[in-house]
Design an enzyme around this catalytic site. Sequence first.
Site, PDB file in Angstrom:
ATOM      1  N   PHE A  40      -8.293  -3.491   6.454  1.00  0.00           N
ATOM      2  CA  PHE A  40      -9.127  -4.024   5.379  1.00  0.00           C
ATOM      3  C   PHE A  40      -8.247  -4.395   4.191  1.00  0.00           C
ATOM      4  O   PHE A  40      -7.430  -3.587   3.737  1.00  0.00           O
ATOM      5  CB  PHE A  40     -10.171  -2.988   4.950  1.00  0.00           C
ATOM      6  CG  PHE A  40     -10.972  -3.401   3.750  1.00  0.00           C
ATOM      7  CD1 PHE A  40     -11.925  -4.402   3.855  1.00  0.00           C
ATOM      8  CD2 PHE A  40     -10.762  -2.800   2.512  1.00  0.00           C
ATOM      9  CE1 PHE A  40     -12.671  -4.806   2.741  1.00  0.00           C
ATOM     10  CE2 PHE A  40     -11.500  -3.193   1.391  1.00  0.00           C
ATOM     11  CZ  PHE A  40     -12.455  -4.196   1.512  1.00  0.00           C
ATOM     12  N   GLY A  41      -8.418  -5.598   3.688  1.00  0.00           N
ATOM     13  CA  GLY A  41      -7.689  -6.044   2.497  1.00  0.00           C
ATOM     14  C   GLY A  41      -8.659  -6.302   1.365  1.00  0.00           C
ATOM     15  O   GLY A  41      -9.749  -6.859   1.571  1.00  0.00           O
ATOM     16  N   TYR A  42      -8.262  -5.914   0.165  1.00  0.00           N
ATOM     17  CA  TYR A  42      -9.116  -6.120  -1.027  1.00  0.00           C
ATOM     18  C   TYR A  42      -8.299  -6.752  -2.161  1.00  0.00           C
ATOM     19  O   TYR A  42      -8.808  -6.940  -3.254  1.00  0.00           O
ATOM     20  CB  TYR A  42      -9.715  -4.772  -1.492  1.00  0.00           C
ATOM     21  CG  TYR A  42      -8.628  -3.754  -1.757  1.00  0.00           C
ATOM     22  CD1 TYR A  42      -8.117  -2.974  -0.714  1.00  0.00           C
ATOM     23  CD2 TYR A  42      -8.056  -3.656  -3.010  1.00  0.00           C
ATOM     24  CE1 TYR A  42      -7.069  -2.097  -0.945  1.00  0.00           C
ATOM     25  CE2 TYR A  42      -7.021  -2.769  -3.247  1.00  0.00           C
ATOM     26  CZ  TYR A  42      -6.526  -2.000  -2.208  1.00  0.00           C
ATOM     27  OH  TYR A  42      -5.485  -1.140  -2.441  1.00  0.00           O
ATOM     28  N   GLY A  43      -7.022  -7.037  -1.879  1.00  0.00           N
ATOM     29  CA  GLY A  43      -6.136  -7.654  -2.883  1.00  0.00           C
ATOM     30  C   GLY A  43      -5.548  -8.914  -2.266  1.00  0.00           C
ATOM     31  O   GLY A  43      -6.263  -9.746  -1.704  1.00  0.00           O
ATOM     32  N   SER A  44      -4.220  -9.005  -2.295  1.00  0.00           N
ATOM     33  CA  SER A  44      -3.591 -10.226  -1.771  1.00  0.00           C
ATOM     34  C   SER A  44      -3.870 -10.409  -0.278  1.00  0.00           C
ATOM     35  O   SER A  44      -3.849 -11.534   0.219  1.00  0.00           O
ATOM     36  CB  SER A  44      -2.079 -10.186  -2.018  1.00  0.00           C
ATOM     37  OG  SER A  44      -1.490  -9.098  -1.336  1.00  0.00           O
ATOM     38  N   GLU A  70       3.699  -3.367   1.180  1.00  0.00           N
ATOM     39  CA  GLU A  70       2.946  -2.483   0.272  1.00  0.00           C
ATOM     40  C   GLU A  70       3.771  -1.238  -0.102  1.00  0.00           C
ATOM     41  O   GLU A  70       3.208  -0.228  -0.512  1.00  0.00           O
ATOM     42  CB  GLU A  70       1.630  -2.051   0.942  1.00  0.00           C
ATOM     43  CG  GLU A  70       0.762  -3.187   1.463  1.00  0.00           C
ATOM     44  CD  GLU A  70       0.157  -4.068   0.367  1.00  0.00           C
ATOM     45  OE1 GLU A  70      -0.075  -3.549  -0.738  1.00  0.00           O
ATOM     46  OE2 GLU A  70      -0.043  -5.260   0.606  1.00  0.00           O
TER      47      GLU A  70
HETATM   48  C1  SIN Z   1      -4.632  -5.293  -0.351  1.00  0.00           C
HETATM   49  O1  SIN Z   1      -4.554  -6.507  -0.493  1.00  0.00           O
HETATM   50  O2  SIN Z   1      -5.504  -4.801   0.370  1.00  0.00           O
HETATM   51  C2  SIN Z   1      -3.658  -4.335  -0.979  1.00  0.00           C
HETATM   52  C3  SIN Z   1      -3.226  -4.673  -2.340  1.00  0.00           C
HETATM   53  C4  SIN Z   1      -2.443  -5.952  -2.461  1.00  0.00           C
HETATM   54  O3  SIN Z   1      -1.465  -6.123  -1.703  1.00  0.00           O
HETATM   55  O4  SIN Z   1      -2.769  -6.784  -3.284  1.00  0.00           O
END
Ligand code: SIN
Length: 186
Positions: free
Chosen positions: A4-8, A85
């Site tokens: 699951f990604g919530y950022g980039s 990360e």
């Molecule tokens: C993500 O995208 O889930 C982790 C945070 C990021 O790399 O921006």
Amino acid sequence: MWIFGYGSIVWKPDFRYINRMEGHVKGFIRRFWQLSEDHRGLPGKPGRVVTLISTGNPLDCVYGAAYEISNEDEASVRHVLDVREKDGYTIIETSFYPNDNDQKERNCYTYMAQQDNPFWGGDAPIDQIAKQIAEAHGPSGSNREYLFKLADAIRLLTSVNDEHLFTLDQLVKEILTKDEQNIISI
Ligand code: SIN
């Protein structure tokens, strides 16, 4: 395996996947509380990137995208993401709820910054966070690009208001407009 990604990771996965689903995780809020000296800032002039903050309240939802990785690619994708990360994020397991009601909830892994990591920025007045994002640049690009792309991607996948994200999106745009006007009037 699902990530699951919530950022980039929402708008720039940069790894091989076989399926992508939009949806949310529960019991978290999204905050720009992690400092970035390796992607969106520099040592001594860090940017700010998002992390999940656990609230324990199942009504708190963070929207993003989950990616299914084939068994064959699992180890290499984990490696790529562990490196990407590496500045303060650790992998955790949680449940993912797809937007598509025909899809069932599933287990996923996600990268989350813990408060004891060396790049923890924590809370700060929202104007201060906006100024820091407006000014920071790093090897992966500007911090503002990270914010704007994330806000645009989240607006496309849910109508739920992410106040922290969208307020920062607006504040940084206001700072940049003011800066442009100052340059024009000099
Ligand atoms: C993500 O995208 O889930 C982790 C945070 C990021 O790399 O921006």
